[in-house]
Design a protein around this motif. Sequence first.
Motif, PDB file in Angstrom:
ATOM      1  N   MET A   1       0.814  -1.220   0.000  1.00  0.00           N
ATOM      2  CA  MET A   1       0.000   0.000   0.000  1.00  0.00           C
ATOM      3  C   MET A   1       0.844   1.266   0.000  1.00  0.00           C
ATOM      4  SD  MET A   1      -1.509   0.052   3.944  1.00  0.00           S
ATOM      5  CE  MET A   1      -2.557  -1.334   3.662  1.00  0.00           C
ATOM      6  N   SER A   2       0.224   2.351  -0.334  1.00  0.00           N
ATOM      7  CA  SER A   2       0.902   3.641  -0.404  1.00  0.00           C
ATOM      8  C   SER A   2       1.267   4.138   0.989  1.00  0.00           C
ATOM      9  CB  SER A   2      -0.001   4.670  -1.084  1.00  0.00           C
ATOM     10  OG  SER A   2      -1.137   4.949  -0.252  1.00  0.00           O
ATOM     11  N   ASP A   3       2.156   5.127   1.023  1.00  0.00           N
ATOM     12  CA  ASP A   3       2.534   5.723   2.307  1.00  0.00           C
ATOM     13  C   ASP A   3       1.314   6.299   3.016  1.00  0.00           C
ATOM     14  OD1 ASP A   3       5.138   5.067   1.735  1.00  0.00           O
ATOM     15  OD2 ASP A   3       5.759   7.113   1.188  1.00  0.00           O
ATOM     16  N   ALA A   4       0.422   6.924   2.245  1.00  0.00           N
ATOM     17  CA  ALA A   4      -0.770   7.523   2.849  1.00  0.00           C
ATOM     18  C   ALA A   4      -1.662   6.449   3.465  1.00  0.00           C
ATOM     19  CB  ALA A   4      -1.541   8.323   1.806  1.00  0.00           C
TER      20      ALA A   4
ATOM     21  N   TRP B   1      -3.682   3.262   8.132  1.00  0.00           N
ATOM     22  CA  TRP B   1      -3.774   1.974   8.833  1.00  0.00           C
ATOM     23  C   TRP B   1      -3.121   2.071  10.204  1.00  0.00           C
ATOM     24  CZ3 TRP B   1      -1.565  -3.335   6.821  1.00  0.00           C
ATOM     25  CH2 TRP B   1      -2.309  -4.379   7.396  1.00  0.00           C
ATOM     26  N   ARG B   2      -2.010   2.775  10.291  1.00  0.00           N
ATOM     27  CA  ARG B   2      -1.356   2.958  11.591  1.00  0.00           C
ATOM     28  C   ARG B   2      -2.308   3.657  12.564  1.00  0.00           C
ATOM     29  NH1 ARG B   2       4.100   3.090  12.676  1.00  0.00           N
ATOM     30  NH2 ARG B   2       4.595   3.437  10.464  1.00  0.00           N
TER      31      ARG B   2
END
Length: 224
Positions: free
Chosen positions: A171-174, A179-180
Amino acid sequence: MSEQIPDDHDIPWAMQLVVHRDRQSPARQVDVAEAAARAVVGLLADPRSAPNGPWYPAVKYWRDARIRKLVRRADGKRWADVQELPGVTVTQAGAGESGDAAVRAFVPGPVKPLPKELNKLQVSGTSFPDDGVSHSNDAMVTVEVRPGLEMTSGKLAAQCAHAAQLAWETMSDADQERWREDEFRVRVDHPSQDEWAAVTRPVAVIDAGLTELDGPTETTRAWW
């Protein structure tokens, strides 16, 4: 994206997972699988696993071969003892009268020799009640389990953790940041044969068939 099966190291490496077993109030299988997935992603997303972090060399070396995971179980003092080894523990609330699910993921290492705290724990036959569906209805990531497979609770937990790991890495950084913020929550779903056949997902796990399954088998998928 399917998980590839690269050449293995001369001495295989694995990420060990330990599930807490409460004999009086056992956790549901689905909650254990979700907690295992969250623990693995939590370890990989931990700053200590990033470049220049103390866990990075071990994580990278393990990731360069098969993403083998081994699931063990512990209770009482043995559960307390393994908390002293480097890793990440996730506890997920149970549903109804079921117990909470707790899983600790450990920094990867060779399958032998193991720290004595892990070596004494059983790895086969890990089983929890297959009782009901996920209650993580609004989780960001869904892991789907291929219908018709027979797996122990430990094997299921490992496969769901594989799928969650691949989701994190894809998945992308965003999306990683979203998710974090959601504490890496996962919904484990069991689609029907027709539902499974009708769609494709961003990541899929192909198990090598070294333990419970016969030959390379697609076991889980993830989407978000």
